[in-house]
Scaffold this active site. Structure first.
Site, mmCIF file in Angstrom:
data_model
loop_
_atom_site.group_PDB
_atom_site.id
_atom_site.type_symbol
_atom_site.label_atom_id
_atom_site.label_comp_id
_atom_site.label_asym_id
_atom_site.label_seq_id
_atom_site.Cartn_x
_atom_site.Cartn_y
_atom_site.Cartn_z
ATOM 1 N N ASP A 129 39.187 140.332 -94.593
ATOM 2 C CA ASP A 129 39.419 138.887 -94.467
ATOM 3 C C ASP A 129 39.444 138.155 -95.810
ATOM 4 O OD1 ASP A 129 39.346 139.490 -91.828
ATOM 5 O OD2 ASP A 129 37.761 138.076 -91.309
ATOM 6 N N GLU A 163 44.314 145.393 -88.455
ATOM 7 C CA GLU A 163 43.252 146.406 -88.578
ATOM 8 C C GLU A 163 42.832 146.572 -90.036
ATOM 9 O OE1 GLU A 163 45.124 148.573 -90.629
ATOM 10 O OE2 GLU A 163 43.981 150.206 -89.659
ATOM 11 N N TRP A 164 43.119 145.513 -90.829
ATOM 12 C CA TRP A 164 42.568 145.346 -92.180
ATOM 13 C C TRP A 164 43.020 146.421 -93.179
ATOM 14 C CZ3 TRP A 164 38.027 146.162 -88.636
ATOM 15 C CH2 TRP A 164 37.906 145.087 -87.742
ATOM 16 N N GLY A 165 44.086 147.160 -92.833
ATOM 17 C CA GLY A 165 44.561 148.190 -93.755
ATOM 18 C C GLY A 165 43.743 149.463 -93.712
ATOM 19 N N ASN A 188 43.684 151.977 -91.708
ATOM 20 C CA ASN A 188 44.411 153.209 -91.357
ATOM 21 C C ASN A 188 45.838 153.190 -91.897
ATOM 22 O OD1 ASN A 188 42.440 154.589 -89.278
ATOM 23 N ND2 ASN A 188 42.477 152.400 -88.796
ATOM 24 N N ASP A 221 43.392 142.419 -83.036
ATOM 25 C CA ASP A 221 42.332 142.760 -83.997
ATOM 26 C C ASP A 221 41.769 144.159 -83.740
ATOM 27 O OD1 ASP A 221 40.684 142.190 -86.149
ATOM 28 O OD2 ASP A 221 39.952 140.289 -85.346
HETATM 29 C C1 GLA Z 1 38.511 139.428 -87.840
HETATM 30 C C2 GLA Z 1 39.900 139.076 -88.352
HETATM 31 C C3 GLA Z 1 39.927 137.578 -88.669
HETATM 32 C C4 GLA Z 1 39.606 136.778 -87.423
HETATM 33 C C5 GLA Z 1 38.250 137.201 -86.871
HETATM 34 C C6 GLA Z 1 37.973 136.583 -85.501
HETATM 35 O O1 GLA Z 1 37.547 139.275 -88.826
HETATM 36 O O2 GLA Z 1 40.213 139.837 -89.484
HETATM 37 O O3 GLA Z 1 41.198 137.216 -89.185
HETATM 38 O O4 GLA Z 1 40.617 136.983 -86.458
HETATM 39 O O5 GLA Z 1 38.170 138.625 -86.719
HETATM 40 O O6 GLA Z 1 36.741 136.961 -84.983
#
Ligand code: GLA
Length: 408
Positions: A205, A183-185, A187, A150
């Site tokens: 998320d 890293e959620w996109g 970068n 993460d």
């Molecule tokens: C981030 C991630 C989630 C999950 C939580 C855990 O938000 O994107 O998928 O792993 O952390 O805290």
């Protein structure tokens, strides 16, 4: 002398490449399938929950349908010991991670763990920053097969560098591990992560809703359609061993049955990792039959590994195509709206071609049998136009099976 120098450079280059080698290449040749604790359990995890989930994975038929990884997300961590080695939380996981991995392996499944590139995880547990090689070594000793990594608490870190460090640490530890970047996109990992990991999150998320934004203060989570709409343009970066990850699934977490079906179908069209996020121990028969639909799973797991694309949209209706092996195609008609819609599709007048894969349906020259993947019905062939009702928040998902003998 010149020849010796050339030879020496070749040897040095080979050594350099080897030192650089990090990602295990023959893993995740189709999108990873499994389960992850976060979407349903959040921090409320224990070794019993994980063991019972592994049991349910087998008894529900999910393992036999292809689900392999049992992934423990955030909150398994205890403290680091006096030498800096991470320990499992002694209350939640008293038997330790090695025992848990052994149990999961005894069921014919694989174990995944979660860590974070920063100083702390998103739930405030110890992150791997400064302990990457040590953590990778612990995971290898325990028998961990998958790492979700993460991006919380990473202020000042360079994403590519941080993920590369953990990738190298995993390689140095010597156990083949599927490396899942989270890293959620932020970068654009699709630009650089293909050589580092096997999958990368493309968005923030997911939330268990069809089309909502859930405001958590300084961040939001997103419903299925919101996540889907953020995938545009990314398909050229995906393929065997390197996948776009639109996040773990919310099937069975409170949406309607048709929404769950739509969600699962679209993840299959995207060649997305199929990581279930519900409580497998208590799921309904309807949820189980969605998650274990082998024909739909086959669309996701098609060996060519080509992510599908949106062919057209008209109001609430979208039509998606995905090229499959053996010259077959998947087609998914998605109804984003709440009311039922009638669809007509005259194959002969539609030019469905995909520049990226070089594939063309050639509907004028080729004939396909149409198989409804949710009802199992045979819908005839592409000789007649398709007429169908697609209920609200649902899909019509079909496989177009190429017929080689055309009897006209
Ligand atoms: C981030 C991630 C989630 C999950 C939580 C855990 O938000 O994107 O998928 O792993 O952390 O805290």
């Amino acid at each position: 002398m010149k020849r010796v120098i050339v030879l020496l450079s070749v040897v040095l280059l080979a050594v350099a490449t080897d030192v650089d080698a990090q990602k295990v290449k023959n893993l995740a040749l189709t999108p990873p399938m499994g389960w992850n604790s976060w979407n349903h359990f959040g921090c409320n995890i224990t070794e019993e929950v994980i063991r019972e989930t592994a049991d349910a994975m087998v008894t529900s038929g999910m393992r036999d349908a292809g689900y392999l990884y049992v992934n423990v997300d955030d909150c398994w961590h205890g403290e680091r010991d006096e030498n800096g080695f991470i320990q499992a939380d002694p209350e939640r996981f008293p038997s330790g991670m090695k025992a848990l991995a052994d149990y999961v392996h005894s069921k014919g499944l694989k174990l995944g763990l979660y860590s974070d590139a920063g100083w702390t995880t998103c739930a405030g547990k110890p992150g791997s920053r400064g302990h990457e090689y040590q953590d990778a070594l612990s995971y290898a000793r325990w028998g961990v097969d998958y790492l979700k990594y993460d991006w919380c608490d990473t202020g000042g870190l360079n994403a590519e560098g941080a993920y590369q460090t953990m990738g190298r640490a995993l390689a140095a530890a010597g156990r083949p591990v599927v490396f899942s970047l989270c890293e959620w996109g932020n970068n654009q990992p699709w630009e650089w992560a293909g050589e580092i990991g096997h999958l990368w999150r493309t968005t923030g998320d997911i939330a268990a809703c069809w089309d909502c934004e859930m405001d958590h203060g300084d961040w939001s989570s997103w419903g299925v359609l919101r996540i889907l709409d953020l995938q545009g343009g990314l398909r050229i970066h995906a393929g065997p061993g390197h996948w776009n990850d639109p996040d773990m699934m919310e099937v069975g977490n409170g949406m309607s049955e048709s929404e769950d079906r739509g969600h699962f179908s679209m993840w299959a069209m995207l060649a997305a990792p199929l990581i279930a996020g519900n409580d497998l121990r208590t799921m309904s028969a309807a949820t189980r039959s969605i998650l274990t639909n082998r024909e739909v799973i086959a669309i996701d797991q098609d060996p060519l590994g080509i992510q599908g694309f949106k062919y057209s949209n008209d109001g609430d209706l979208e039509i998606w195509f995905k090229p499959l092996a053996d010259e077959d195609w998947a087609m998914c008609i998605l109804n984003r709206g709440a009311s039922s819609q009638e669809v007509e599709f005259s194959w002969q007048y539609e030019a469905v071609a995909d520049e990226f894969s070089g594939r063309d349906t050639l509907f004028k020259a080729r004939l396909y049998r149409i198989q409804d993947l949710w009802t199992g019905d045979d819908l005839g062939t592409t000789r007649q136009k398709l007429v169908a009702d697609v209920p609200g928040h649902d899909v019509l998902l079909v496989r177009l099976v190429r017929l080689l003998e055309v009897d006209e």
